[in-house]
Design an enzyme around this catalytic site. Structure first.
Site, PDB file in Angstrom:
ATOM      1  CB  THR A  40      -0.942   0.007   1.215  1.00  0.00           C
ATOM      2  OG1 THR A  40      -1.846  -1.097   1.112  1.00  0.00           O
ATOM      3  CG2 THR A  40      -1.751   1.291   1.289  1.00  0.00           C
ATOM      4  CB  SER A 100       1.666  -7.722   1.163  1.00  0.00           C
ATOM      5  OG  SER A 100       0.486  -7.491   1.901  1.00  0.00           O
ATOM      6  CB  THR A 114       0.012  -3.777   6.326  1.00  0.00           C
ATOM      7  OG1 THR A 114      -1.245  -3.673   5.644  1.00  0.00           O
ATOM      8  CG2 THR A 114       0.716  -2.436   6.313  1.00  0.00           C
ATOM      9  CG  ASP A 115      -3.445  -6.960   3.776  1.00  0.00           C
ATOM     10  OD1 ASP A 115      -3.643  -6.251   4.781  1.00  0.00           O
ATOM     11  OD2 ASP A 115      -4.081  -6.832   2.725  1.00  0.00           O
TER      12      ASP A 115
END
Length: 326
Positions: free
Chosen positions: A12, A52, A83-84
């Site tokens: 992101t 991700s 981040t995921d």
């Protein structure tokens, strides 16, 4: 002045708006242009540009090999990542790069860095600050805190404090241009680059009424390991739909089974309750206080190192990089 390299992998933080939604398009040098300060001495590598959600074991190996290859040239590495799956990546790198003597600091954002209100600007700035100050290891830098890579879990989908340090305090906080230690991480071993892993690991979260046939089917799927998120301390159904029998059948087929908890905090164990005692007697391996992300990636990594069942058990129950306090 430390020599720092920024490795970009997408996520992101690097996204821009397209007709089909947010997509990672910005390069590492583009990201640095948003944080201000003196960044001219930071080298950049654009490894790949991916959401991700698409990061898989092959990408972990690519990231680890890149870091190992450039490690002699740099004093610190900053890695931007979505981040995921960041907590999975940070856990796996903790094992692949065990004992690394320079900081590898992973960061990202909940909102694209091109937005004026993006958390990515502060997160990347904090990561660079930490890279200039802290000791060796793999870390996540997010929301002003530095977390050991094998202790981080993403606990929020949109909030800026998206990650927590589970079952141990954060390593430190970043406040402006300063790092304030909370729980200084100590290297547990000399540096060892071990990128070989076996991704044939399943994660099963039990719910009331889970069919034992689901567990039985994992052998036919070619799994070599299973992490089971059980209830509470490690409870499973023991009648009507008997999970103890199905898990024992998996172990009898040579599949390593790790007993974890659905609870985020504190340790799991099969030692306390009658319902899980048959699993203890059959040789199930408790995850104790490991995060699910650490248990899954550690099992993949251990299975990549050995096929010996006794050695697998020994390694899973050994604290290798701060992931376990049995």
């Amino acid at each position: 002045m430390r020599r720092i390299c920024l490795i970009a992998t997408g996520g992101t933080i690097a996204c821009v708006q397209t007709e089909r939604g947010l997509a990672p398009k910005l390069a590492a040098r583009d990201l640095l242009s948003y944080i201000g300060g003196d960044t001219g001495g930071i080298d950049c590598i654009d490894l790949f540009s991916m959401d991700s959600s698409n990061i898989q074991p092959e990408e972990w190996q690519q990231i680890a090999s890149c870091i190992d290859g450039i490690r002699p040239k740099y004093d610190a590495i900053v890695l931007t990542h979505g981040t995921d799956t960041m907590a999975y990546t940070s856990s796996m790198l903790s094992f692949m790069l065990r004992g690394i003597d320079i900081p590898v600091i992973i960061t990202g954002a909940q909102y694209p860095i091109v937005r004026e209100d993006s958390d990515g600007r502060k997160n990347l700035r904090d990561a660079v600050t930490a890279a200039r100050m802290i000791g060796g290891g793999v870390y996540i830098c997010f929301g002003g805190i530095i977390i050991s890579g094998c202790r981080a879990v993403k606990t929020r989908t949109t909030s800026l404090d998206a990650f927590e340090s589970i079952n141990t305090p954060p390593v430190c906080t970043v406040e402006g241009d300063e790092v304030c230690y909370v729980n200084a991480a100590a290297s547990l071993s000399h540096y060892s680059f071990s990128p070989k892993i076996d991704p044939r690991v399943a994660l099963i979260k039990l719910i009331p009424g889970t069919s034992p046939e689901i567990l039985d089917s994992l052998a036919a799927c070619g799994m070599r390991g299973v992490v089971v998120e059980a209830f509470g301390l490690g409870g499973v159904h023991s009648f009507r739909r008997d999970h103890t029998e199905s898990l024992i059948r998996l172990m009898e087929k040579g599949i390593t089974v790790i007993l974890a908890s659905q609870c985020l905090y504190e340790a799991s164990t099969p030692d306390i309750y009658e319902v899980s005692r048959p699993l203890k007697d059959a040789g199930i391996i408790p995850a104790y206080d490991m995060t699910t992300e650490a248990a899954v990636t550690k099992l993949m990594w251990v299975l990549g190192q050995t096929s010996d069942r006794a050695k697998i058990r020994e390694m899973m129950l050994t604290n290798l990089c701060g992931e376990l306090r049995a």
